[in-house]
Design a protein around this motif. Sequence first.
Motif, mmCIF file in Angstrom:
data_model
loop_
_atom_site.group_PDB
_atom_site.id
_atom_site.type_symbol
_atom_site.label_atom_id
_atom_site.label_comp_id
_atom_site.label_asym_id
_atom_site.label_seq_id
_atom_site.Cartn_x
_atom_site.Cartn_y
_atom_site.Cartn_z
ATOM 1 N N ILE A 52 -55.966 -178.401 25.976
ATOM 2 C CA ILE A 52 -57.350 -178.001 26.203
ATOM 3 C C ILE A 52 -58.314 -178.990 25.581
ATOM 4 C CG2 ILE A 52 -59.077 -176.231 25.693
ATOM 5 C CD1 ILE A 52 -56.799 -174.172 25.918
ATOM 6 N N VAL A 53 -58.030 -179.417 24.361
ATOM 7 C CA VAL A 53 -58.894 -180.396 23.701
ATOM 8 C C VAL A 53 -58.853 -181.728 24.429
ATOM 9 C CG1 VAL A 53 -59.241 -181.739 21.597
ATOM 10 C CG2 VAL A 53 -58.705 -179.297 21.445
ATOM 11 N N LEU A 54 -57.654 -182.154 24.819
ATOM 12 C CA LEU A 54 -57.503 -183.444 25.490
ATOM 13 C C LEU A 54 -58.167 -183.428 26.859
ATOM 14 C CD1 LEU A 54 -53.806 -184.176 24.523
ATOM 15 C CD2 LEU A 54 -55.825 -185.364 23.667
ATOM 16 N N LEU B 273 -63.684 -176.134 31.741
ATOM 17 C CA LEU B 273 -62.987 -176.662 30.569
ATOM 18 C C LEU B 273 -63.895 -176.617 29.339
ATOM 19 C CD1 LEU B 273 -61.209 -179.722 32.218
ATOM 20 C CD2 LEU B 273 -60.170 -177.566 31.511
ATOM 21 N N ARG B 274 -65.168 -176.929 29.535
ATOM 22 C CA ARG B 274 -66.108 -176.814 28.416
ATOM 23 C C ARG B 274 -66.200 -175.364 27.952
ATOM 24 N NH1 ARG B 274 -69.105 -180.543 31.585
ATOM 25 N NH2 ARG B 274 -70.416 -178.863 32.429
ATOM 26 N N GLY B 275 -66.175 -174.464 28.905
ATOM 27 C CA GLY B 275 -66.242 -173.046 28.561
ATOM 28 C C GLY B 275 -65.056 -172.595 27.726
ATOM 29 N N VAL B 276 -63.870 -173.105 28.031
ATOM 30 C CA VAL B 276 -62.675 -172.759 27.251
ATOM 31 C C VAL B 276 -62.847 -173.208 25.810
ATOM 32 C CG1 VAL B 276 -60.219 -173.228 26.942
ATOM 33 C CG2 VAL B 276 -61.122 -172.798 29.231
ATOM 34 N N ARG B 277 -63.351 -174.417 25.623
ATOM 35 C CA ARG B 277 -63.528 -174.931 24.262
ATOM 36 C C ARG B 277 -64.633 -174.175 23.522
ATOM 37 N NH1 ARG B 277 -62.569 -179.577 27.341
ATOM 38 N NH2 ARG B 277 -64.784 -180.023 27.560
ATOM 39 N N GLU B 278 -65.683 -173.800 24.248
ATOM 40 C CA GLU B 278 -66.776 -173.058 23.616
ATOM 41 C C GLU B 278 -66.316 -171.662 23.200
ATOM 42 O OE1 GLU B 278 -69.792 -173.245 26.546
ATOM 43 O OE2 GLU B 278 -70.310 -175.348 26.118
ATOM 44 N N ALA C 276 -61.577 -186.779 33.823
ATOM 45 C CA ALA C 276 -62.220 -187.708 34.755
ATOM 46 C C ALA C 276 -61.626 -187.510 36.140
ATOM 47 C CB ALA C 276 -62.005 -189.141 34.279
ATOM 48 N N GLY C 277 -62.494 -187.499 37.149
ATOM 49 C CA GLY C 277 -62.030 -187.309 38.507
ATOM 50 C C GLY C 277 -62.033 -185.860 38.945
ATOM 51 N N ALA C 278 -62.178 -184.941 37.998
ATOM 52 C CA ALA C 278 -62.231 -183.520 38.350
ATOM 53 C C ALA C 278 -63.635 -183.153 38.803
ATOM 54 C CB ALA C 278 -61.821 -182.669 37.153
ATOM 55 N N SER C 279 -63.750 -182.032 39.481
ATOM 56 C CA SER C 279 -65.058 -181.576 39.948
ATOM 57 C C SER C 279 -65.906 -181.111 38.769
ATOM 58 C CB SER C 279 -64.888 -180.420 40.931
ATOM 59 O OG SER C 279 -64.396 -179.265 40.253
ATOM 60 N N GLU C 280 -67.203 -181.045 39.004
ATOM 61 C CA GLU C 280 -68.098 -180.569 37.950
ATOM 62 C C GLU C 280 -67.778 -179.114 37.595
ATOM 63 O OE1 GLU C 280 -70.572 -179.979 34.999
ATOM 64 O OE2 GLU C 280 -70.097 -181.944 35.849
ATOM 65 N N ALA C 281 -67.379 -178.335 38.590
ATOM 66 C CA ALA C 281 -67.035 -176.937 38.321
ATOM 67 C C ALA C 281 -65.846 -176.847 37.383
ATOM 68 C CB ALA C 281 -66.718 -176.216 39.633
ATOM 69 N N LEU C 282 -64.845 -177.697 37.583
ATOM 70 C CA LEU C 282 -63.677 -177.689 36.702
ATOM 71 C C LEU C 282 -64.052 -178.166 35.314
ATOM 72 C CD1 LEU C 282 -60.712 -177.375 36.078
ATOM 73 C CD2 LEU C 282 -60.289 -179.610 37.127
ATOM 74 N N ARG C 283 -64.854 -179.217 35.223
ATOM 75 C CA ARG C 283 -65.267 -179.711 33.899
ATOM 76 C C ARG C 283 -66.070 -178.646 33.156
ATOM 77 N NH1 ARG C 283 -66.180 -184.504 36.905
ATOM 78 N NH2 ARG C 283 -68.434 -184.170 36.916
ATOM 79 N N ALA C 284 -66.895 -177.911 33.875
ATOM 80 C CA ALA C 284 -67.669 -176.830 33.249
ATOM 81 C C ALA C 284 -66.748 -175.737 32.732
ATOM 82 C CB ALA C 284 -68.671 -176.253 34.249
#
Length: 216
Positions: free
Chosen positions: A109-111, A127-132, A117-125
């Motif tokens: 999750i941290v990595l 992932l940020r949510g998981v860390r938050e 990179a290369g993932a959609s903005e929805a996926l990156r969002a």
Amino acid sequence: MSERGRPRSFDRDEALRRAMVLFWRNGFQGTSMGDLTEAMGIGSPSLYAAFGSKEALYREAMALYEACDGKELARAVAEAPTARAAIETFLMRSAAMFTRPSKPAGCMIVLAVVHAAGASEALRADLRGVRERAIDSFTERLREAVESGELPAATDTEMIASFYVTVQQGISLRARDGATRAELEAIAQAAMVAWGGLVLEPDDFRRSHKVTPSEI
């Protein structure tokens, strides 16, 4: 003849586990469809039929990681008797888990923050949510400690939660760079030295640092 209803000729759970390890090691963009089909032992048509897309497969792999390693760490933290013990368990268990020779180094999750990179903005969002959520979870644990009188009323719970989650993220990156468990545990213990200063009441903090209010 239609193939609808025919059982899959592969173990979906095992294929997903193999995909998780590959994504964990190489990241989203660093893992090609060829890498996935080879590791999972299936062809592209079967992969798409079973998982939908590479991004959907990545999401399932992240969910599997959370359900396994993430749940193991969360359980250990939840069983800690005090807020301080919960933080220390979080860091020390992370140091141990992130350096297991049987698994890729670091936290998937941290990595993902550097591997998405290369993932959609929805996926990156997502992932940020998981860390938050990790910060939110520790903030809530610290607030409960304040309410019970375990910690001073003026404790900045969100700041402390953010600080220690950031330390854990750094431990993950150092593990990926090859740091040993002992080295990571030393970092964790150094971070715990800061605990006493972080939970002091404002007046206690000023007295312990021998400064005047105007200097803070």
